[in-house]
Design an enzyme around this catalytic site. Structure first.
Site, PDB file in Angstrom:
ATOM      1  N   LYS A 196      34.898  32.375  34.951  1.00 36.47           N
ATOM      2  CA  LYS A 196      33.706  32.942  34.324  1.00 36.47           C
ATOM      3  C   LYS A 196      32.661  33.341  35.385  1.00 36.47           C
ATOM      4  CE  LYS A 196      34.277  30.309  30.014  1.00 36.47           C
ATOM      5  NZ  LYS A 196      33.633  29.341  29.094  1.00 36.47           N
ATOM      6  N   TYR A 236      35.695  36.326  21.846  1.00 37.12           N
ATOM      7  CA  TYR A 236      35.066  35.151  21.238  1.00 37.12           C
ATOM      8  C   TYR A 236      34.896  35.296  19.723  1.00 37.12           C
ATOM      9  CZ  TYR A 236      34.121  32.981  25.776  1.00 37.12           C
ATOM     10  OH  TYR A 236      34.244  32.377  27.007  1.00 37.12           O
ATOM     11  N   PHE A 254      25.690  28.867  19.673  1.00 37.66           N
ATOM     12  CA  PHE A 254      25.857  29.123  21.101  1.00 37.66           C
ATOM     13  C   PHE A 254      26.479  30.494  21.390  1.00 37.66           C
ATOM     14  CE2 PHE A 254      29.737  26.763  19.884  1.00 37.66           C
ATOM     15  CZ  PHE A 254      30.730  27.596  20.384  1.00 37.66           C
ATOM     16  N   THR A 277      35.413  20.698  27.632  1.00 38.05           N
ATOM     17  CA  THR A 277      34.443  21.798  27.583  1.00 38.05           C
ATOM     18  C   THR A 277      33.141  21.498  28.315  1.00 38.05           C
ATOM     19  OG1 THR A 277      35.360  22.391  25.424  1.00 38.05           O
ATOM     20  CG2 THR A 277      33.234  23.371  25.992  1.00 38.05           C
ATOM     21  N   ARG A 279      36.538  21.674  35.940  1.00 42.59           N
ATOM     22  CA  ARG A 279      35.172  21.502  35.437  1.00 42.59           C
ATOM     23  C   ARG A 279      34.566  20.194  35.932  1.00 42.59           C
ATOM     24  NH1 ARG A 279      36.763  23.493  29.328  1.00 42.59           N
ATOM     25  NH2 ARG A 279      36.332  25.719  29.576  1.00 42.59           N
ATOM     26  N   ASN A 333      30.732  26.720  32.240  1.00 45.82           N
ATOM     27  CA  ASN A 333      31.731  25.704  32.569  1.00 45.82           C
ATOM     28  C   ASN A 333      32.918  26.282  33.327  1.00 45.82           C
ATOM     29  OD1 ASN A 333      32.887  27.086  30.506  1.00 45.82           O
ATOM     30  ND2 ASN A 333      33.064  25.371  29.101  1.00 45.82           N
ATOM     31  N   HIS A 380      37.950  29.622  31.512  1.00 43.37           N
ATOM     32  CA  HIS A 380      38.492  29.707  30.156  1.00 43.37           C
ATOM     33  C   HIS A 380      40.009  29.669  30.261  1.00 43.37           C
ATOM     34  CE1 HIS A 380      39.431  31.195  26.118  1.00 43.37           C
ATOM     35  NE2 HIS A 380      40.340  31.947  26.725  1.00 43.37           N
ATOM     36  N   GLU A 426      44.577  37.324  23.640  1.00 44.96           N
ATOM     37  CA  GLU A 426      43.589  37.427  24.725  1.00 44.96           C
ATOM     38  C   GLU A 426      44.111  38.254  25.909  1.00 44.96           C
ATOM     39  OE1 GLU A 426      42.630  33.346  25.555  1.00 44.96           O
ATOM     40  OE2 GLU A 426      41.564  33.093  23.654  1.00 44.96           O
TER      41      GLU A 426
END
Ligand code: IDP
Length: 147
Positions: free
Chosen positions: A20, A60, A68, A102, A113, A127, A130, A141
């Site tokens: 990310k 998403y 969120f 998460t 993470r 975080n 993904h 995806e």
């Protein structure tokens, strides 16, 4: 348990892994991808993407309407994302185990993470990574990010 191991032994899968924007901005792309490769998974596709709102809405989809969702999309628009496809036996579960839970503050040490992430105040969405959560999500995806 033995039966489960035997059955899963031949489950060669592909998964979408995203580093990310926080991971890319912090210069952790290589380190993170190296960990996935070091676990033994094969890198089969890789690119840097400036995600659009439209792409993120598709990615998403299941989170649309959650509190969120909008901050998450804004965060994902804040810089480039490294998108990769990894392949291997049970790579979907394997990558999620490597990524950790998460919430980065609580993710176990040894996970991506857990080792590189923490709580940055209100920005729980930061975080680092993904990973697809099922073969169906992975197919969907990978189609979204790689066409
Ligand atoms: P996962 O990435 O660990 O599979 P999901 O529940 O699928 O977690 O959520 C997708 C992403 O949305 C998370 O990685 C995180 O960036 C963000 N997110 C999830 N829950 C929250 C939250 O409660 N606050 C802020 N961001 C969240």
């Amino acid at each position: 348990q033995a039966k489960r191991i035997e059955e899963s032994y031949v489950s060669v899968e592909r998964t979408l892994v995203l580093v990310k924007p926080d991971g890319v901005a912090r210069g952790l792309t290589g380190t993170i991808l190296a960990r996935v490769e070091a676990k033994g998974y094969k890198l089969v596709q890789l690119k840097l993407v400036d995600a659009t709102r439209e792409l993120l809405e598709r990615h998403y989809e299941e989170h649309v309407g959650k509190p969120f969702y909008e901050p998450l999309v804004e965060f994902m628009l804040s810089g480039p994302t490294a998108a990769a496809v990894f392949e291997g036996n049970r790579v979907i579960e394997g990558f999620r185990s490597l990524a950790g839970t998460t919430e980065p503050t609580l993710a176990a040490p040894g996970t991506i993470r857990g080792d590189f992430g923490r709580d940055w105040g209100l920005k729980v969405q930061q975080n680092l990574v993904h990973g697809s959560d099922s073969p169906e999500s992975a197919e969907r995806e990978i189609g979204i990010w790689f066409g």
